[in-house]
Design a protein around this motif. Structure first.
Motif, PDB file in Angstrom:
ATOM      1  N   SER A  15       0.842  -1.196   0.000  1.00 52.79           N
ATOM      2  CA  SER A  15       0.000   0.000   0.000  1.00 52.79           C
ATOM      3  C   SER A  15       0.877   1.246   0.000  1.00 52.79           C
ATOM      4  O   SER A  15       2.096   1.182   0.199  1.00 52.79           O
ATOM      5  CB  SER A  15      -0.928   0.027   1.222  1.00 52.79           C
ATOM      6  OG  SER A  15      -0.180   0.133   2.421  1.00 52.79           O
ATOM      7  N   GLY A  16       0.239   2.394  -0.226  1.00 55.92           N
ATOM      8  CA  GLY A  16       0.898   3.677  -0.094  1.00 55.92           C
ATOM      9  C   GLY A  16       2.074   3.886  -1.026  1.00 55.92           C
ATOM     10  O   GLY A  16       2.057   3.513  -2.205  1.00 55.92           O
ATOM     11  N   LEU A  17       3.129   4.501  -0.489  1.00 54.45           N
ATOM     12  CA  LEU A  17       4.321   4.800  -1.278  1.00 54.45           C
ATOM     13  C   LEU A  17       4.943   3.527  -1.833  1.00 54.45           C
ATOM     14  O   LEU A  17       5.395   3.484  -2.981  1.00 54.45           O
ATOM     15  CB  LEU A  17       5.351   5.548  -0.418  1.00 54.45           C
ATOM     16  CG  LEU A  17       4.917   6.887   0.174  1.00 54.45           C
ATOM     17  CD1 LEU A  17       6.051   7.483   1.008  1.00 54.45           C
ATOM     18  CD2 LEU A  17       4.496   7.866  -0.913  1.00 54.45           C
ATOM     19  N   GLY A  18       4.987   2.479  -1.023  1.00 53.31           N
ATOM     20  CA  GLY A  18       5.572   1.222  -1.458  1.00 53.31           C
ATOM     21  C   GLY A  18       4.818   0.606  -2.609  1.00 53.31           C
ATOM     22  O   GLY A  18       5.428   0.082  -3.561  1.00 53.31           O
ATOM     23  N   GLU A  19       3.496   0.637  -2.547  1.00 55.25           N
ATOM     24  CA  GLU A  19       2.691   0.071  -3.633  1.00 55.25           C
ATOM     25  C   GLU A  19       2.993   0.762  -4.958  1.00 55.25           C
ATOM     26  O   GLU A  19       3.136   0.114  -5.997  1.00 55.25           O
ATOM     27  CB  GLU A  19       1.206   0.188  -3.312  1.00 55.25           C
ATOM     28  CG  GLU A  19       0.317  -0.328  -4.447  1.00 55.25           C
ATOM     29  CD  GLU A  19      -1.162  -0.114  -4.198  1.00 55.25           C
ATOM     30  OE1 GLU A  19      -1.926  -0.150  -5.192  1.00 55.25           O
ATOM     31  OE2 GLU A  19      -1.554   0.099  -3.028  1.00 55.25           O
ATOM     32  N   GLN A  20       3.091   2.088  -4.936  1.00 53.71           N
ATOM     33  CA  GLN A  20       3.372   2.801  -6.180  1.00 53.71           C
ATOM     34  C   GLN A  20       4.761   2.472  -6.706  1.00 53.71           C
ATOM     35  O   GLN A  20       4.958   2.355  -7.918  1.00 53.71           O
ATOM     36  CB  GLN A  20       3.237   4.307  -5.965  1.00 53.71           C
ATOM     37  CG  GLN A  20       3.276   5.106  -7.261  1.00 53.71           C
ATOM     38  CD  GLN A  20       2.136   4.757  -8.191  1.00 53.71           C
ATOM     39  OE1 GLN A  20       0.969   4.772  -7.790  1.00 53.71           O
ATOM     40  NE2 GLN A  20       2.444   4.448  -9.449  1.00 53.71           N
ATOM     41  N   SER A 224       1.777   9.645  -4.425  1.00 56.20           N
ATOM     42  CA  SER A 224       2.700   8.504  -4.437  1.00 56.20           C
ATOM     43  C   SER A 224       3.508   8.427  -5.716  1.00 56.20           C
ATOM     44  O   SER A 224       4.666   7.994  -5.704  1.00 56.20           O
ATOM     45  CB  SER A 224       1.919   7.204  -4.233  1.00 56.20           C
ATOM     46  OG  SER A 224       1.305   7.176  -2.970  1.00 56.20           O
ATOM     47  N   SER A 225       2.925   8.844  -6.820  1.00 56.65           N
ATOM     48  CA  SER A 225       3.648   8.802  -8.100  1.00 56.65           C
ATOM     49  C   SER A 225       4.877   9.702  -8.080  1.00 56.65           C
ATOM     50  O   SER A 225       5.888   9.398  -8.719  1.00 56.65           O
ATOM     51  CB  SER A 225       2.715   9.217  -9.241  1.00 56.65           C
ATOM     52  OG  SER A 225       2.217  10.528  -9.038  1.00 56.65           O
ATOM     53  N   GLU A 226       4.815  10.808  -7.321  1.00 62.28           N
ATOM     54  CA  GLU A 226       5.965  11.716  -7.237  1.00 62.28           C
ATOM     55  C   GLU A 226       7.102  11.071  -6.433  1.00 62.28           C
ATOM     56  O   GLU A 226       8.280  11.231  -6.766  1.00 62.28           O
ATOM     57  CB  GLU A 226       5.525  13.039  -6.609  1.00 62.28           C
ATOM     58  CG  GLU A 226       4.548  13.799  -7.488  1.00 62.28           C
ATOM     59  CD  GLU A 226       3.902  14.982  -6.784  1.00 62.28           C
ATOM     60  OE1 GLU A 226       4.012  16.102  -7.317  1.00 62.28           O
ATOM     61  OE2 GLU A 226       3.292  14.791  -5.708  1.00 62.28           O
ATOM     62  N   PHE A 227       6.732  10.344  -5.401  1.00 61.88           N
ATOM     63  CA  PHE A 227       7.735   9.584  -4.646  1.00 61.88           C
ATOM     64  C   PHE A 227       8.385   8.535  -5.531  1.00 61.88           C
ATOM     65  O   PHE A 227       9.613   8.399  -5.578  1.00 61.88           O
ATOM     66  CB  PHE A 227       7.076   8.925  -3.443  1.00 61.88           C
ATOM     67  CG  PHE A 227       7.928   7.908  -2.745  1.00 61.88           C
ATOM     68  CD1 PHE A 227       8.857   8.289  -1.790  1.00 61.88           C
ATOM     69  CD2 PHE A 227       7.815   6.549  -3.044  1.00 61.88           C
ATOM     70  CE1 PHE A 227       9.653   7.347  -1.145  1.00 61.88           C
ATOM     71  CE2 PHE A 227       8.594   5.610  -2.411  1.00 61.88           C
ATOM     72  CZ  PHE A 227       9.529   6.008  -1.459  1.00 61.88           C
TER      73      PHE A 227
END
Length: 253
Positions: A15-20, A224-227
């Motif tokens: 999920s979250g940053l990791g998922e992206q 999240s895409s920016e991360f």
């Protein structure tokens, strides 16, 4: 560092940053080992994204044995694909509900709360980083710079700016790990970088009653895409090593 055809570990990848990060690595042709306690969500990602994604099961990153099993399982699942990277997003913001604080209305951070968050965030990060590094040492040297791998950890501006006692301290420690670990692994061709995000639109914000301020500009939370774009850029740029990058739209907490 080449992404296509190689294998990367993503903690908190369900999920979250990791998922992206998982999604974008797969789109670039990578194989991904997800480590997350939310195995059900990881299984949904595997069904959606296909055979380039692997999860060994519920993986507590503070457990040496579970991390070892997940790595061995993932490496065996992707034969002929070198383990070259780790994006360590896993972590928690708030203590367990059954852990009590102290002081007026129990609002101050107790030892049990502090210990739990530091254990998950800091020790969990180092456990995976160390075990991934141990395997990277055996990689063939790659490219003109003779790289063997890259580790990207995730801290927070809460750690750099000094807020939220347990969470901020754990994230400050992860940021502080960056240069010493980069120095330790430099002779072996392994880079270490850290991203310190500001407020991002991820599920972790829903676990707390803390209201995060918007960034100065853009005047919003991060996406999240920016991360993930920054993760891919770090992987692709060998000169990025031993540094902390704030990803916060100039916000200072």
């Amino acid at each position: 560092m080449q992404i296509k055809g190689n294998t990367f570990v993503v903690t908190g990848g369900a999920s979250g940053l990791g998922e992206q990060a998982v999604r974008d690595l797969v789109a670039q042709g990578a194989n991904v080992i997800i480590m997350d306690i939310n195995h059900a969500r990881a299984e949904l990602l595997i069904k959606e994204l296909g055979s380039q994604v692997y999860s060994h099961g519920i993986t507590d990153t503070t457990s040496e044995s579970l991390v070892n099993e997940a790595l061995d399982g993932g490496i065996a699942n992707f034969p002929g694909s070198a383990l070259v990277g780790a994006i360590l997003c896993g972590g928690i913001l708030s203590p367990k509900k059954d852990q009590e604080g102290y002081g007026p209305d129990g609002k101050l951070t107790s030892y049990s709360q502090f210990k739990h968050i530091v254990t998950v965030n800091l020790f969990g990060t180092y456990n995976v980083a160390q075990q991934v590094s141990q395997r990277m040492l055996n990689n063939e040297e790659m490219g003109a710079d003779k790289e063997r791998g890259v580790i990207i950890t995730v801290s927070s501006i809460c750690g750099l700016d000094g807020i939220i006692v347990a969470y901020g301290t754990s994230k400050a420690a992860i940021a502080g790990l960056t240069l010493p670990l980069a120095r330790e692994l430099a002779d072996h061709g392994i880079r270490v970088m850290n991203i310190a995000p500001g407020p991002f639109n991820t599920p972790i914000l829903k676990t707390t009653d803390i209201v995060a301020p918007h960034c100065l500009f853009p005047r919003r939370n991060g996406e999240s895409s920016e991360f993930s774009k920054l993760v891919l850029n770090i992987i692709d740029t060998p000169m990025l090593n031993g540094s902390i990058i704030r990803l916060d739209g100039a916000l200072r907490t």
